[in-house]
Design an enzyme around this catalytic site. Structure first.
Site, PDB file in Angstrom:
ATOM      1  N   HIS A 156      -3.720   3.633  -1.069  1.00  0.00           N
ATOM      2  CA  HIS A 156      -3.987   2.287  -1.572  1.00  0.00           C
ATOM      3  C   HIS A 156      -2.770   1.724  -2.309  1.00  0.00           C
ATOM      4  O   HIS A 156      -2.293   0.624  -1.994  1.00  0.00           O
ATOM      5  CB  HIS A 156      -5.197   2.354  -2.514  1.00  0.00           C
ATOM      6  CG  HIS A 156      -5.644   1.035  -3.061  1.00  0.00           C
ATOM      7  ND1 HIS A 156      -6.919   0.544  -2.859  1.00  0.00           N
ATOM      8  CD2 HIS A 156      -5.019   0.108  -3.815  1.00  0.00           C
ATOM      9  CE1 HIS A 156      -7.032  -0.631  -3.459  1.00  0.00           C
ATOM     10  NE2 HIS A 156      -5.890  -0.917  -4.064  1.00  0.00           N
ATOM     11  N   GLU A 157      -2.249   2.487  -3.270  1.00  0.00           N
ATOM     12  CA  GLU A 157      -1.189   1.977  -4.143  1.00  0.00           C
ATOM     13  C   GLU A 157       0.203   2.072  -3.515  1.00  0.00           C
ATOM     14  O   GLU A 157       0.983   1.124  -3.594  1.00  0.00           O
ATOM     15  CB  GLU A 157      -1.204   2.735  -5.478  1.00  0.00           C
ATOM     16  CG  GLU A 157      -2.522   2.644  -6.245  1.00  0.00           C
ATOM     17  CD  GLU A 157      -2.884   1.227  -6.646  1.00  0.00           C
ATOM     18  OE1 GLU A 157      -1.997   0.354  -6.666  1.00  0.00           O
ATOM     19  OE2 GLU A 157      -4.071   0.985  -6.940  1.00  0.00           O
ATOM     20  N   HIS A 167       0.256  -1.222  -1.164  1.00  0.00           N
ATOM     21  CA  HIS A 167       0.868  -2.175  -2.097  1.00  0.00           C
ATOM     22  C   HIS A 167       2.385  -2.001  -2.197  1.00  0.00           C
ATOM     23  O   HIS A 167       3.131  -2.977  -2.104  1.00  0.00           O
ATOM     24  CB  HIS A 167       0.248  -2.028  -3.487  1.00  0.00           C
ATOM     25  CG  HIS A 167      -1.175  -2.485  -3.580  1.00  0.00           C
ATOM     26  ND1 HIS A 167      -1.646  -3.568  -2.875  1.00  0.00           N
ATOM     27  CD2 HIS A 167      -2.235  -2.005  -4.295  1.00  0.00           C
ATOM     28  CE1 HIS A 167      -2.927  -3.739  -3.152  1.00  0.00           C
ATOM     29  NE2 HIS A 167      -3.309  -2.805  -4.008  1.00  0.00           N
ATOM     30  N   GLU A 187      -5.780  -6.749  -0.957  1.00  0.00           N
ATOM     31  CA  GLU A 187      -6.699  -5.752  -1.524  1.00  0.00           C
ATOM     32  C   GLU A 187      -7.696  -5.244  -0.494  1.00  0.00           C
ATOM     33  O   GLU A 187      -8.144  -4.096  -0.572  1.00  0.00           O
ATOM     34  CB  GLU A 187      -7.438  -6.336  -2.732  1.00  0.00           C
ATOM     35  CG  GLU A 187      -6.553  -6.614  -3.940  1.00  0.00           C
ATOM     36  CD  GLU A 187      -5.905  -5.366  -4.525  1.00  0.00           C
ATOM     37  OE1 GLU A 187      -6.249  -4.241  -4.105  1.00  0.00           O
ATOM     38  OE2 GLU A 187      -5.044  -5.520  -5.407  1.00  0.00           O
TER      39      GLU A 187
END
Length: 476
Positions: free
Chosen positions: A286-287, A291, A322
């Site tokens: 996710h990070e 991102h 997101e």
């Protein structure tokens, strides 16, 4: 356990309403770590130099080097106090001081570190925005980042709330207020996907009997600081980004994790109180895998700043950003359930018309554990000082919204291109691909096999009982 009554969108007031005008929303610019939270732990690791710096309950601030990652040996090398650094996700944490670290390594190693750091800085000038501390008010973008921070009186208000038999409404202290336009924009709760959220939650509770069992079975045990560091280091080596990202392990944030910068150093903050053995890999995808890589790719594009975005007429990066990151966090999970993001969506909608204590009592239909319910209520009410008033921070509704948008258009999206083009919406990909800079983009390993990737998206659909018919009705 299922609710005592069937929840439908009709049984709940289905109106999108602004926060009561009396609500005072404010968040702080982090300056110093809150000394009153004595049980919190702040640890920052820079993977490139294998330095672990930290502050624990019985440690006033020392530097450590992990001498053996496999055996877990830690040798103290300096007792100098750590200099405070800014942190996007919470109060100032004790992060790596590169000048002191350089004294602990040889001249040759210093030169290697200096060369590598210089190269990273020059290539990623626009990687992530940094915050300043001189302003009396914070801007909209700063509000979005800082709203993930715990209030400075978090522990005291939690103790008071629990001692009141859950009747007291916490009065949170966030410090400096945001600009009115920032707080108003994020105080509007949506009910657009409310029924979908309810269906997902009920299906999950039916499968696992109750929320607490769901969390234990799907998340596993909590990890230690060392285990978190080891997994983060291994993941970055796999993705070829070792030495680029510092890891800040702390309890001083409300969210599970976040990406930010500390003096131009990309930094991932992980909440140690929520890092579970079966969730952490998803958090890293996710990070970092989403991102961070999209941010690095975005820095090469002609729309890497606000003027560029305006020039090319870009749609907002969310809900694509997101939604994509949430999907990636579930991609390899044996049971990719959307229950947590559905529960966040539902909780935020209810918070818009309830006080903190009313919301806490209402969530009992889904979550029995008081600590878990407290977590969801704090996330929904973050940024609000007087929680006796109705009000919410709608930031966490974007996760479920983004997932549904991505799944609805999954067959039409070129996911590699979406990643390579940086912080763009899936709606802009085809229009902008002719002007995009696509030389050597950062693409995570899990995106390299499209067939496998698409199969995993289908599994997410099946587990959460989502169909194309339903999604077409919800998303254009």
């Amino acid at each position: 356990m299922e609710p005592d009554f069937p929840l439908t969108a009709r049984s709940i007031r289905l109106t999108t309403r602004p926060v009561n005008a009396k609500v005072n929303l404010s968040v702080p610019i982090p300056k110093t770590r809150n000394p009153s939270i004595s049980s919190s732990r702040n640890v920052s690791v820079n993977v490139s130099q294998k330095v672990l710096t930290g502050k624990t309950k019985n440690d006033s601030g020392r530097k450590y080097v992990l001498s053996s990652l496999t055996e877990g040996k830690v040798s103290q090398v300096s007792t100098l106090p750590l200099s405070p650094k800014k942190n996007l996700s919470g109060p100032t944490s004790n992060t790596r001081d590169s000048s002191n670290c350089s004294k602990m390594i040889s001249a040759n190693e210093r030169q290697k570190v200096f060369t590598k750091r210089t190269k990273i800085d020059s290539e990623k000038k626009h990687v992530l925005p940094s915050l300043t501390q001189e302003k009396e008010h914070i801007t909209k973008n700063e509000y979005i980042n800082l709203v993930g921070m715990k209030p400075s009186n978090f522990k005291r208000e939690k103790d008071r709330f629990f001692k009141s038999n859950f009747m007291y409404n916490p009065q949170f202290d966030f410090g400096k207020p945001p600009l009115p336009s920032a707080s108003v924009q994020h105080s509007q709760a949506s009910n657009r996907f409310l029924q979908v959220a309810i269906n997902i939650i009920q299906n999950t509770l039916k499968k696992y009997k109750n929320y607490e069992n769901y969390e234990q079975v799907t998340g596993g045990n909590l990890l230690t600081t060392k285990q978190i560091y080891q997994q983060a280091r291994k993941y970055m080596e796999t993705e070829g980004c070792q030495g680029e990202i510092a890891v800040n392990i702390t309890e001083d944030v409300v969210s599970q994790a976040s990406m930010g910068t500390v003096k131009r150093q990309p930094t991932m903050t992980i909440n140690v109180s929520m890092a579970r053995e079966q969730w952490l890999q998803g958090t890293l995808r996710h990070e970092i895998g989403t991102h961070y890589f999209r941010t690095v790719n975005n820095s090469k594009q002609p729309w890497n700043n606000s003027k560029g975005r305006e020039k090319y007429g870009l749609e907002p990066a969310n809900p694509t950003e997101e939604g994509l990151a949430t999907i990636h966090s579930l991609l390899f999970h044996p049971d990719p359930d959307l229950c947590r993001v559905a529960l966040l969506y539902y909780t935020i909608y209810q918070a818009s018309s309830m006080s903190f204590s009313e919301l806490f009592e209402h969530l009992k239909i889904f979550v029995k554990d008081p600590d878990a319910r407290w977590y969801y209520c704090v996330r929904a009410k973050r940024g609000q000082t007087d929680t006796s008033q109705p009000g919410c921070c709608n930031k966490d509704q974007v996760y479920l919204e983004g997932v549904l948008h991505i799944l609805r258009h999954r067959h039409a999206i070129d996911f590699k291109l979406l990643m390579a083009m940086g912080k763009v919406s899936y709606l802009d990909v085809n229009r902008l691909k002719k002007v995009a800079m696509l030389s050597k983009p950062r693409i995570p390993n899990f995106l390299k096999d499209r067939n496998q990737y698409m199969m995993r998206l289908e599994k997410i659909m099946q587990v959460n009982k989502l169909t194309d018919t339903v999604l077409r009705k919800l998303v254009d």
